[in-house]
Scaffold this motif. Structure first.
Motif, mmCIF file in Angstrom:
data_model
loop_
_atom_site.group_PDB
_atom_site.id
_atom_site.type_symbol
_atom_site.label_atom_id
_atom_site.label_comp_id
_atom_site.label_asym_id
_atom_site.label_seq_id
_atom_site.Cartn_x
_atom_site.Cartn_y
_atom_site.Cartn_z
ATOM 1 N N SER A 223 5.623 -19.942 2.444
ATOM 2 C CA SER A 223 6.289 -20.875 1.536
ATOM 3 C C SER A 223 7.539 -20.208 0.978
ATOM 4 C CB SER A 223 5.357 -21.251 0.385
ATOM 5 O OG SER A 223 4.211 -21.888 0.876
ATOM 6 N N PRO A 224 8.709 -20.546 1.528
ATOM 7 C CA PRO A 224 9.939 -19.926 1.027
ATOM 8 C C PRO A 224 10.218 -20.358 -0.409
ATOM 9 C CG PRO A 224 10.437 -21.598 2.684
ATOM 10 C CD PRO A 224 8.957 -21.492 2.606
ATOM 11 N N LYS A 225 10.613 -19.385 -1.218
ATOM 12 C CA LYS A 225 10.946 -19.654 -2.618
ATOM 13 C C LYS A 225 12.452 -19.631 -2.844
ATOM 14 C CE LYS A 225 6.660 -19.907 -3.704
ATOM 15 N NZ LYS A 225 6.073 -21.225 -3.599
ATOM 16 N N ALA A 226 13.171 -18.869 -2.024
ATOM 17 C CA ALA A 226 14.629 -18.778 -2.132
ATOM 18 C C ALA A 226 15.182 -18.386 -0.772
ATOM 19 C CB ALA A 226 15.013 -17.726 -3.173
ATOM 20 N N TRP A 227 16.418 -18.800 -0.505
ATOM 21 C CA TRP A 227 17.062 -18.377 0.734
ATOM 22 C C TRP A 227 18.548 -18.199 0.505
ATOM 23 C CZ3 TRP A 227 20.730 -21.157 3.547
ATOM 24 C CH2 TRP A 227 20.909 -22.493 3.196
ATOM 25 N N ARG A 228 19.139 -17.429 1.429
ATOM 26 C CA ARG A 228 20.575 -17.169 1.354
ATOM 27 C C ARG A 228 21.111 -16.914 2.759
ATOM 28 N NH1 ARG A 228 17.443 -13.062 0.087
ATOM 29 N NH2 ARG A 228 17.811 -10.988 0.919
ATOM 30 N N ASP A 229 22.409 -17.109 2.913
ATOM 31 C CA ASP A 229 23.089 -16.761 4.162
ATOM 32 C C ASP A 229 23.578 -15.338 4.000
ATOM 33 O OD1 ASP A 229 25.005 -16.361 6.218
ATOM 34 O OD2 ASP A 229 25.308 -18.515 6.361
ATOM 35 N N GLU A 230 23.180 -14.466 4.904
ATOM 36 C CA GLU A 230 23.523 -13.050 4.817
ATOM 37 C C GLU A 230 24.049 -12.583 6.170
ATOM 38 O OE1 GLU A 230 20.490 -9.595 4.399
ATOM 39 O OE2 GLU A 230 20.895 -10.342 2.369
ATOM 40 N N ASP A 231 25.355 -12.437 6.285
ATOM 41 C CA ASP A 231 25.978 -11.972 7.532
ATOM 42 C C ASP A 231 25.582 -12.823 8.731
ATOM 43 O OD1 ASP A 231 27.240 -9.856 6.168
ATOM 44 O OD2 ASP A 231 25.471 -8.587 6.392
ATOM 45 N N GLY A 232 25.583 -14.145 8.557
ATOM 46 C CA GLY A 232 25.284 -15.048 9.659
ATOM 47 C C GLY A 232 23.805 -15.274 9.909
ATOM 48 N N ILE B 296 20.032 -16.449 8.117
ATOM 49 C CA ILE B 296 19.399 -17.097 6.980
ATOM 50 C C ILE B 296 18.215 -16.228 6.577
ATOM 51 C CG2 ILE B 296 18.209 -19.159 6.148
ATOM 52 C CD1 ILE B 296 21.211 -19.562 6.839
ATOM 53 N N VAL B 297 18.234 -15.749 5.348
ATOM 54 C CA VAL B 297 17.190 -14.870 4.834
ATOM 55 C C VAL B 297 16.389 -15.660 3.805
ATOM 56 C CG1 VAL B 297 16.693 -12.700 3.653
ATOM 57 C CG2 VAL B 297 18.652 -12.851 5.210
ATOM 58 N N ALA B 298 15.092 -15.837 4.096
ATOM 59 C CA ALA B 298 14.203 -16.594 3.219
ATOM 60 C C ALA B 298 13.121 -15.671 2.671
ATOM 61 C CB ALA B 298 13.570 -17.750 3.979
ATOM 62 N N ASP B 299 12.971 -15.682 1.361
ATOM 63 C CA ASP B 299 11.939 -14.891 0.694
ATOM 64 C C ASP B 299 10.869 -15.838 0.177
ATOM 65 O OD1 ASP B 299 13.267 -12.275 0.768
ATOM 66 O OD2 ASP B 299 14.715 -13.206 -0.575
ATOM 67 N N GLY B 300 9.613 -15.411 0.276
ATOM 68 C CA GLY B 300 8.543 -16.248 -0.239
ATOM 69 C C GLY B 300 7.186 -15.613 -0.059
ATOM 70 N N LEU B 301 6.171 -16.410 -0.318
ATOM 71 C CA LEU B 301 4.796 -15.945 -0.219
ATOM 72 C C LEU B 301 4.116 -16.531 1.007
ATOM 73 C CD1 LEU B 301 3.632 -16.326 -3.932
ATOM 74 C CD2 LEU B 301 4.284 -14.214 -2.740
ATOM 75 N N THR B 302 3.253 -15.720 1.615
ATOM 76 C CA THR B 302 2.395 -16.194 2.686
ATOM 77 C C THR B 302 0.966 -16.162 2.168
ATOM 78 O OG1 THR B 302 3.869 -15.451 4.430
ATOM 79 C CG2 THR B 302 1.566 -15.762 5.031
ATOM 80 N N THR B 303 0.323 -17.312 2.229
ATOM 81 C CA THR B 303 -1.079 -17.408 1.864
ATOM 82 C C THR B 303 -1.884 -17.566 3.144
ATOM 83 O OG1 THR B 303 -0.886 -19.792 1.565
ATOM 84 C CG2 THR B 303 -0.640 -18.428 -0.393
ATOM 85 N N PRO C 27 -2.092 -13.941 -1.702
ATOM 86 C CA PRO C 27 -0.845 -14.094 -0.953
ATOM 87 C C PRO C 27 -0.045 -12.796 -0.913
ATOM 88 C CG PRO C 27 -0.553 -14.965 -3.159
ATOM 89 C CD PRO C 27 -1.992 -14.502 -3.055
ATOM 90 N N ILE C 28 0.795 -12.701 0.100
ATOM 91 C CA ILE C 28 1.648 -11.531 0.299
ATOM 92 C C ILE C 28 3.098 -12.006 0.380
ATOM 93 C CG2 ILE C 28 2.264 -9.635 1.850
ATOM 94 C CD1 ILE C 28 -0.645 -9.504 2.696
ATOM 95 N N ARG C 29 3.991 -11.267 -0.270
ATOM 96 C CA ARG C 29 5.421 -11.593 -0.230
ATOM 97 C C ARG C 29 6.017 -11.104 1.091
ATOM 98 N NH1 ARG C 29 8.613 -13.655 -3.480
ATOM 99 N NH2 ARG C 29 7.158 -13.470 -5.217
ATOM 100 N N PHE C 30 6.764 -11.985 1.755
ATOM 101 C CA PHE C 30 7.449 -11.649 2.995
ATOM 102 C C PHE C 30 8.899 -12.097 2.922
ATOM 103 C CE2 PHE C 30 3.117 -11.707 4.780
ATOM 104 C CZ PHE C 30 3.148 -10.566 5.556
ATOM 105 N N THR C 31 9.724 -11.473 3.736
ATOM 106 C CA THR C 31 11.098 -11.905 3.955
ATOM 107 C C THR C 31 11.229 -12.272 5.419
ATOM 108 O OG1 THR C 31 11.943 -10.473 2.207
ATOM 109 C CG2 THR C 31 13.527 -11.213 3.864
ATOM 110 N N PHE C 32 11.689 -13.483 5.683
ATOM 111 C CA PHE C 32 11.932 -13.970 7.039
ATOM 112 C C PHE C 32 13.441 -14.000 7.244
ATOM 113 C CE2 PHE C 32 8.011 -16.480 8.521
ATOM 114 C CZ PHE C 32 7.138 -15.743 7.742
#
Length: 108
Positions: free
Chosen positions: A63-72, A74-81, A88-93
């Motif tokens: 479940s992404p909580k925030a995302w941003r464009d970073e050097d082309g 898409i970086v999404a941060d969130g929790l995986t349940t 849940p564990i925090r991951f960055t996709f």
């Protein structure tokens, strides 16, 4: 939050929430690469096996909580349940898109 992600990523996230392996796979380009937990999964067959093993077997939902464009990318941060210990564990996709599809995904 997923509604404002680029379409291929939003489709992947929505399919993941439904634990829909075919929907998740459909978001990837034919020669896409996934880097996860020290492994490299390339092409539809390997990614399909990874989805089954990493997502369906443990019922893992990102479940992404925030995302941003970073050097082309898409970086999404969130929790995986999931059913795994410590959930849940925090991951960055980190996604790279090409032609409206996910060409690369790195999970950290």
């Amino acid at each position: 939050m997923a509604h404002d992600l680029p379409p291929a990523i939003a489709a992947y996230v929505a399919a993941n929430a439904r634990l829909d392996a075919e929907g998740m796979l459909a978001a990837f380009a034919p020669r896409a690469v996934v880097l996860d937990d020290g492994g490299r999964h390339e092409g539809r067959e390997e990614i399909k096996a990874w989805i089954r093993r990493a997502t369906l077997d443990s019922r893992a939902v990102f479940s992404p909580k925030a995302w941003r464009d970073e050097d082309g990318r898409i970086v999404a941060d969130g929790l995986t349940t999931s059913d795994f210990s410590g959930s849940p564990i925090r991951f960055t996709f980190r996604f790279r898109l090409e032609g409206g599809a996910i060409a690369a995904l790195e999970i950290a």
